[in-house]
Design a protein around this motif. Structure first.
Motif, mmCIF file in Angstrom:
data_model
loop_
_atom_site.group_PDB
_atom_site.id
_atom_site.type_symbol
_atom_site.label_atom_id
_atom_site.label_comp_id
_atom_site.label_asym_id
_atom_site.label_seq_id
_atom_site.Cartn_x
_atom_site.Cartn_y
_atom_site.Cartn_z
ATOM 1 N N ASP A 83 -6.549 -33.631 64.820
ATOM 2 C CA ASP A 83 -7.872 -33.790 65.089
ATOM 3 C C ASP A 83 -8.243 -35.362 64.367
ATOM 4 O OD1 ASP A 83 -10.407 -33.572 65.039
ATOM 5 O OD2 ASP A 83 -10.698 -32.309 63.326
ATOM 6 N N VAL A 84 -8.083 -36.076 65.371
ATOM 7 C CA VAL A 84 -8.416 -37.645 65.051
ATOM 8 C C VAL A 84 -9.826 -37.734 64.760
ATOM 9 C CG1 VAL A 84 -8.153 -39.942 66.080
ATOM 10 C CG2 VAL A 84 -6.183 -38.167 66.535
ATOM 11 N N GLY A 85 -10.588 -37.234 65.742
ATOM 12 C CA GLY A 85 -11.893 -37.520 65.563
ATOM 13 C C GLY A 85 -12.360 -37.077 64.222
ATOM 14 N N GLY A 86 -12.180 -35.822 63.852
ATOM 15 C CA GLY A 86 -12.664 -35.299 62.663
ATOM 16 C C GLY A 86 -11.984 -35.959 61.338
ATOM 17 N N SER A 87 -10.720 -36.652 61.429
ATOM 18 C CA SER A 87 -10.161 -37.050 60.391
ATOM 19 C C SER A 87 -10.658 -38.391 60.333
ATOM 20 C CB SER A 87 -8.651 -37.505 60.624
ATOM 21 O OG SER A 87 -7.880 -36.087 60.804
ATOM 22 N N VAL A 88 -11.135 -39.178 61.302
ATOM 23 C CA VAL A 88 -11.812 -40.584 61.274
ATOM 24 C C VAL A 88 -13.234 -40.289 60.436
ATOM 25 C CG1 VAL A 88 -12.912 -42.389 62.539
ATOM 26 C CG2 VAL A 88 -10.418 -41.567 62.797
ATOM 27 N N ALA A 89 -13.863 -39.320 61.129
ATOM 28 C CA ALA A 89 -15.430 -39.126 60.692
ATOM 29 C C ALA A 89 -15.312 -38.898 59.100
ATOM 30 C CB ALA A 89 -15.915 -37.776 61.248
ATOM 31 N N LEU A 90 -14.195 -37.950 58.796
ATOM 32 C CA LEU A 90 -13.997 -37.546 57.255
ATOM 33 C C LEU A 90 -13.921 -38.804 56.336
ATOM 34 C CD1 LEU A 90 -13.908 -35.284 55.072
ATOM 35 C CD2 LEU A 90 -11.643 -35.105 55.662
ATOM 36 N N VAL A 91 -12.885 -39.611 56.858
ATOM 37 C CA VAL A 91 -12.642 -40.871 56.032
ATOM 38 C C VAL A 91 -13.776 -41.600 56.072
ATOM 39 C CG1 VAL A 91 -11.174 -42.741 56.150
ATOM 40 C CG2 VAL A 91 -9.886 -40.468 56.376
ATOM 41 N N ALA A 92 -14.265 -41.899 56.919
ATOM 42 C CA ALA A 92 -15.834 -42.774 57.099
ATOM 43 C C ALA A 92 -16.649 -42.119 56.038
ATOM 44 C CB ALA A 92 -16.417 -42.898 58.369
ATOM 45 N N THR A 93 -16.823 -40.739 56.075
ATOM 46 C CA THR A 93 -17.723 -40.050 55.251
ATOM 47 C C THR A 93 -17.465 -40.166 53.849
ATOM 48 O OG1 THR A 93 -18.076 -38.565 56.692
ATOM 49 C CG2 THR A 93 -18.791 -37.899 54.244
ATOM 50 N N VAL A 140 -28.176 -48.626 50.282
ATOM 51 C CA VAL A 140 -28.997 -47.637 51.010
ATOM 52 C C VAL A 140 -28.288 -47.365 52.438
ATOM 53 C CG1 VAL A 140 -31.088 -47.321 52.110
ATOM 54 C CG2 VAL A 140 -31.095 -48.000 49.759
ATOM 55 N N SER A 141 -28.001 -48.509 52.805
ATOM 56 C CA SER A 141 -27.366 -48.440 54.255
ATOM 57 C C SER A 141 -25.850 -47.834 54.328
ATOM 58 C CB SER A 141 -27.203 -49.737 55.158
ATOM 59 O OG SER A 141 -26.376 -50.672 54.352
ATOM 60 N N SER A 142 -25.230 -48.012 53.189
ATOM 61 C CA SER A 142 -23.930 -47.119 53.019
ATOM 62 C C SER A 142 -24.179 -45.535 52.798
ATOM 63 C CB SER A 142 -23.253 -47.773 51.792
ATOM 64 O OG SER A 142 -21.814 -46.994 51.643
ATOM 65 N N LEU A 143 -25.257 -45.186 52.137
ATOM 66 C CA LEU A 143 -25.292 -43.919 51.922
ATOM 67 C C LEU A 143 -25.937 -43.246 53.221
ATOM 68 C CD1 LEU A 143 -26.911 -44.106 48.359
ATOM 69 C CD2 LEU A 143 -24.664 -43.225 48.973
ATOM 70 N N ILE A 144 -26.581 -43.795 53.948
ATOM 71 C CA ILE A 144 -27.246 -43.359 55.286
ATOM 72 C C ILE A 144 -25.905 -43.225 56.214
ATOM 73 C CG2 ILE A 144 -28.433 -44.156 57.132
ATOM 74 C CD1 ILE A 144 -30.464 -45.371 55.357
ATOM 75 N N ALA A 145 -25.208 -44.222 56.135
ATOM 76 C CA ALA A 145 -24.006 -44.228 57.102
ATOM 77 C C ALA A 145 -23.069 -42.893 56.624
ATOM 78 C CB ALA A 145 -23.229 -45.267 56.862
ATOM 79 N N CYS A 146 -23.180 -42.468 55.216
ATOM 80 C CA CYS A 146 -22.321 -41.377 54.713
ATOM 81 C C CYS A 146 -22.869 -40.134 55.217
ATOM 82 C CB CYS A 146 -22.403 -41.609 53.128
ATOM 83 S SG CYS A 146 -21.790 -39.899 52.522
ATOM 84 N N ALA A 147 -24.393 -39.949 55.384
ATOM 85 C CA ALA A 147 -25.094 -38.959 55.923
ATOM 86 C C ALA A 147 -24.811 -38.665 57.386
ATOM 87 C CB ALA A 147 -26.300 -38.974 55.393
ATOM 88 N N VAL A 148 -24.812 -39.949 58.224
ATOM 89 C CA VAL A 148 -24.580 -39.680 59.454
ATOM 90 C C VAL A 148 -23.136 -39.239 59.903
ATOM 91 C CG1 VAL A 148 -24.405 -41.294 61.707
ATOM 92 C CG2 VAL A 148 -26.308 -41.474 60.217
ATOM 93 N N SER A 149 -22.129 -40.048 59.058
ATOM 94 C CA SER A 149 -20.574 -39.808 59.478
ATOM 95 C C SER A 149 -20.243 -38.325 59.007
ATOM 96 C CB SER A 149 -19.612 -40.675 58.841
ATOM 97 O OG SER A 149 -20.063 -40.762 57.623
ATOM 98 N N LEU A 150 -20.999 -37.637 58.058
ATOM 99 C CA LEU A 150 -20.956 -36.413 57.695
ATOM 100 C C LEU A 150 -21.353 -35.259 58.731
ATOM 101 C CD1 LEU A 150 -20.158 -34.078 55.430
ATOM 102 C CD2 LEU A 150 -22.518 -34.480 54.653
#
Length: 196
Positions: free
Chosen positions: A42-52, A74-84
């Motif tokens: 699950d490459v997509g899920g792995s990348v999204a989890l690492v990004a989160t 703030v932008s890092s925390l927003i990116a965390c929510a988006v990647s989650l």
């Protein structure tokens, strides 16, 4: 001092490698070809989890050190929510073999188990962080000495985990042992907190 820490860590690591190599019996490998195995990842899920995790840790670290109103925080925390959200979409809609299957994540009885694992781990990591700071700031120890003073915690955690697993395996029950373990954990955390 770092040499002393190295001399302690190397034998313990070698002992762990040797004990696992003798006691761990893995099943035989299946004979399917490599391309079939790679398709299951699950490459997509792995990348999204690492990004989160990356964006969450980066945002929390920057917020605590710089400012919670900082644009990068703030932008890092927003990116965390988006990647989650992206991780959850990938895991529930697209992944043929997801890292976190929906039937496991959304089951209420398992969710309680996740929380009962998360909160003790969070309090334990916080406790280790602050106790090591105490050793360095108040007791005047360096980082290697502080690490050596925390070895009994690691040994106790390992011993308790192994003994708990053996007791569950021998008795076939886990409820009373789990409740007793959490009671001891709360008493220990309160004792350390109230002694400072």
């Amino acid at each position: 001092n770092s040499n002393r820490a190295f001399l302690v860590q190397v034998p313990v690591t070698l002992l762990a490698i040797i004990s696992v190599s003798f006691s761990l019996h893995l099943p035989h490998h299946d004979s399917s070809n490599l391309s079939d195995k790679l398709k299951r990842i699950d490459v997509g899920g792995s990348v999204a989890l690492v990004a989160t995790v990356f964006f969450l840790l980066f945002g929390l670290d920057r917020g605590g050190n710089m400012s919670w109103g900082d644009n990068l925080t703030v932008s890092s925390l927003i990116a965390c929510a988006v990647s989650l959200i992206l991780f959850l979409i990938i895991e529930t809609k697209f992944a043929p073999e997801p890292l976190a299957p929906q039937r496991i994540i959304t089951k209420n009885s398992l969710f309680v188990t996740y929380l009962s694992n998360f909160f003790p781990m969070a309090s334990g990591m916080s406790m280790l962080f602050h106790v090591s700071l105490y050793f360095q700031a108040v007791e005047g120890k360096n980082a290697a000495q502080s690490g050596l003073l925390l070895l009994p915690d690691a040994a106790g955690s390992l011993t308790g985990s192994l003994l708990g697993g053996l007791l569950v395996q021998l008795s076939g029950t886990y409820y009373l042992l789990t409740v007793a373990g959490f009671i001891v954990l709360v008493i220990g955390r309160m004792t350390v907190t109230l002694m400072t």
